[in-house]
Scaffold this motif. Structure first.
Motif, mmCIF file in Angstrom:
data_model
loop_
_atom_site.group_PDB
_atom_site.id
_atom_site.type_symbol
_atom_site.label_atom_id
_atom_site.label_comp_id
_atom_site.label_asym_id
_atom_site.label_seq_id
_atom_site.Cartn_x
_atom_site.Cartn_y
_atom_site.Cartn_z
ATOM 1 N N GLU A 43 -30.284 25.252 -56.399
ATOM 2 C CA GLU A 43 -31.536 25.964 -56.674
ATOM 3 C C GLU A 43 -32.363 26.203 -55.416
ATOM 4 O O GLU A 43 -33.569 25.949 -55.372
ATOM 5 N N ALA A 44 -31.707 26.706 -54.384
ATOM 6 C CA ALA A 44 -32.445 27.101 -53.182
ATOM 7 C C ALA A 44 -33.410 28.229 -53.515
ATOM 8 O O ALA A 44 -33.156 29.051 -54.403
ATOM 9 N N ASP A 45 -34.536 28.268 -52.813
ATOM 10 C CA ASP A 45 -35.565 29.273 -53.088
ATOM 11 C C ASP A 45 -35.071 30.685 -52.807
ATOM 12 O O ASP A 45 -35.391 31.639 -53.529
ATOM 13 N N GLU A 46 -34.331 30.798 -51.741
ATOM 14 C CA GLU A 46 -33.953 32.106 -51.201
ATOM 15 C C GLU A 46 -32.831 31.834 -50.205
ATOM 16 O O GLU A 46 -32.607 30.681 -49.810
ATOM 17 N N LEU A 47 -32.134 32.858 -49.782
ATOM 18 C CA LEU A 47 -31.047 32.669 -48.829
ATOM 19 C C LEU A 47 -31.077 33.785 -47.796
ATOM 20 O O LEU A 47 -31.318 34.952 -48.125
ATOM 21 N N THR A 48 -30.840 33.413 -46.538
ATOM 22 C CA THR A 48 -30.713 34.394 -45.467
ATOM 23 C C THR A 48 -29.284 34.354 -44.934
ATOM 24 O O THR A 48 -28.770 33.288 -44.601
ATOM 25 N N LEU A 49 -28.665 35.526 -44.856
ATOM 26 C CA LEU A 49 -27.303 35.657 -44.359
ATOM 27 C C LEU A 49 -27.322 36.603 -43.170
ATOM 28 O O LEU A 49 -27.729 37.762 -43.288
ATOM 29 N N LEU A 50 -26.893 36.094 -42.009
ATOM 30 C CA LEU A 50 -26.918 36.885 -40.779
ATOM 31 C C LEU A 50 -25.526 36.995 -40.192
ATOM 32 O O LEU A 50 -24.894 35.983 -39.888
ATOM 33 N N ASP A 51 -25.047 38.227 -40.052
ATOM 34 C CA ASP A 51 -23.782 38.461 -39.354
ATOM 35 C C ASP A 51 -24.098 38.488 -37.862
ATOM 36 O O ASP A 51 -24.727 39.421 -37.361
ATOM 37 N N ILE A 52 -23.660 37.466 -37.143
ATOM 38 C CA ILE A 52 -24.087 37.310 -35.747
ATOM 39 C C ILE A 52 -23.274 38.160 -34.776
ATOM 40 O O ILE A 52 -23.598 38.208 -33.583
ATOM 41 N N ASP A 53 -22.243 38.830 -35.260
ATOM 42 C CA ASP A 53 -21.414 39.650 -34.371
ATOM 43 C C ASP A 53 -21.583 41.149 -34.589
ATOM 44 O O ASP A 53 -21.223 41.943 -33.723
ATOM 45 N N ALA A 54 -22.093 41.560 -35.749
ATOM 46 C CA ALA A 54 -22.096 42.981 -36.109
ATOM 47 C C ALA A 54 -22.838 43.846 -35.096
ATOM 48 O O ALA A 54 -22.289 44.837 -34.586
ATOM 49 N N SER A 55 -24.083 43.502 -34.764
ATOM 50 C CA SER A 55 -24.851 44.320 -33.820
ATOM 51 C C SER A 55 -24.264 44.254 -32.421
ATOM 52 O O SER A 55 -24.164 45.268 -31.715
ATOM 53 N N ARG A 56 -23.855 43.063 -32.023
ATOM 54 C CA ARG A 56 -23.292 42.899 -30.681
ATOM 55 C C ARG A 56 -22.015 43.718 -30.517
ATOM 56 O O ARG A 56 -21.747 44.272 -29.443
ATOM 57 N N GLU A 57 -21.237 43.813 -31.578
ATOM 58 C CA GLU A 57 -19.989 44.559 -31.528
ATOM 59 C C GLU A 57 -20.152 46.023 -31.904
ATOM 60 O O GLU A 57 -19.186 46.788 -31.874
ATOM 61 N N GLY A 58 -21.371 46.404 -32.297
ATOM 62 C CA GLY A 58 -21.632 47.792 -32.634
ATOM 63 C C GLY A 58 -20.950 48.249 -33.905
ATOM 64 O O GLY A 58 -20.551 49.415 -34.021
ATOM 65 N N ARG A 59 -20.834 47.365 -34.899
ATOM 66 C CA ARG A 59 -20.172 47.741 -36.144
ATOM 67 C C ARG A 59 -21.101 47.569 -37.345
ATOM 68 O O ARG A 59 -22.140 46.917 -37.271
ATOM 69 N N GLU A 60 -20.692 48.160 -38.449
ATOM 70 C CA GLU A 60 -21.469 48.095 -39.673
ATOM 71 C C GLU A 60 -21.355 46.720 -40.334
ATOM 72 O O GLU A 60 -20.448 45.938 -40.006
ATOM 73 N N PRO A 61 -22.250 46.451 -41.292
ATOM 74 C CA PRO A 61 -22.088 45.246 -42.103
ATOM 75 C C PRO A 61 -20.766 45.297 -42.876
ATOM 76 O O PRO A 61 -20.242 46.376 -43.165
ATOM 77 N N ASN A 62 -20.237 44.141 -43.214
ATOM 78 C CA ASN A 62 -19.043 44.038 -44.049
ATOM 79 C C ASN A 62 -19.500 44.126 -45.507
ATOM 80 O O ASN A 62 -19.741 43.118 -46.168
ATOM 81 N N PHE A 63 -19.617 45.346 -46.013
ATOM 82 C CA PHE A 63 -20.221 45.568 -47.322
ATOM 83 C C PHE A 63 -19.456 44.872 -48.447
ATOM 84 O O PHE A 63 -20.067 44.324 -49.378
#
Length: 251
Positions: free
Chosen positions: A43-63
């Protein structure tokens, strides 16, 4: 009884979760779908998910992966990494993401995606994120692309620009504190809180309940986010998800 939000922060690399220290030395900590399922059960309040390579590699999110992860969430989830246009935002929202977290695109000069996302989904769905590290003379430097690119300007002016563009929340992270579990940078948090009139989420450095409380009571943060604190256990940093809402009541 009201208490500030406490948000687990999960770092995505490929199809696995990792934890970093000062944005380096990534250690594998598990499968994202299983981890999210456990945080939902706890029962976590909220969740943050960050792709730490996407921007650095210049690619889209893994939808596809994000949709799979969001399907396990019983709590609101925010996603950041590789977001550069409104089309991606629309697809993420359709996938079950409640908030998009925009960092590098804005830091490198384009606020358009923030403005368009806020117009389409409301400011409450748009988080402006800023990563900083210590600079010379006790100042701070902004960084983008997972800390690999330094950006001119100061954090206070930058977060004001994020809010002016339409961000309804700010996520601030000190790279130098990331993964250390030694406490938040209260000076940084105070400065960011004093610069904007939207909620500020403090990230980077939490290791104990007292650190969460300090960020809120002394720093003025509206919410706190932590990674290592919720995935490591003991001096040997054994991987163990240990989020316990009952312990967070008095922060």
């Amino acid at each position: 009884m009201y208490r500030p939000r406490v948000i687990p922060c999960l770092l995505l690399r490929g199809r696995g979760l990792v934890k970093t220290r000062k944005f380096k030395d990534a250690v594998y900590v598990g499968d994202p779908v299983n981890a999210v399922r456990i945080f939902s059960e706890k029962e976590a309040d909220e969740l943050t998910l960050l792709d730490i390579d996407a921007s650095r590699e210049g690619r889209e999110p893994n939808f596809e992966l994000i949709e799979e992860i969001a399907g396990e969430c019983l709590m609101p989830i925010g996603y950041g990494g590789g977001i550069t246009n409104i089309g991606q935002v629309r697809r993420l929202i359709r996938s079950g993401v409640e908030k998009v977290i925009i960092n590098s695109a804005a830091a490198l000069g384009s606020m358009t995606v923030i403005t368009e996302a806020a117009a389409a989904f409301g400011s409450q769905a748009v988080v402006g994120a800023v990563d900083v590290r210590h600079g010379l003379f006790k100042g701070y430097r902004i960084a983008a692309k997972s800390g690999t690119v330094d950006v001119p300007g100061n954090p206070e002016d930058h977060v004001r620009s994020l809010v002016a563009a339409g961000a309804g929340e700010i996520l601030v992270n000190n790279i130098d504190a990331d993964g250390t579990m030694a406490g938040f940078d209260l000076n940084l948090i105070t400065r960011i809180v004093g610069s904007v009139d939207v909620p500020v989420v403090a990230c980077g450095g939490a290791g104990r309940l007292e650190h969460l409380s300090q960020a809120i009571r002394e720093g003025g943060a509206s919410a706190v986010s932590a990674g290592s604190m919720f995935v490591f256990h003991g001096k040997r940093r054994a991987v163990l998800i240990n989020y316990n809402p009952c312990e967070l009541v008095n922060i």
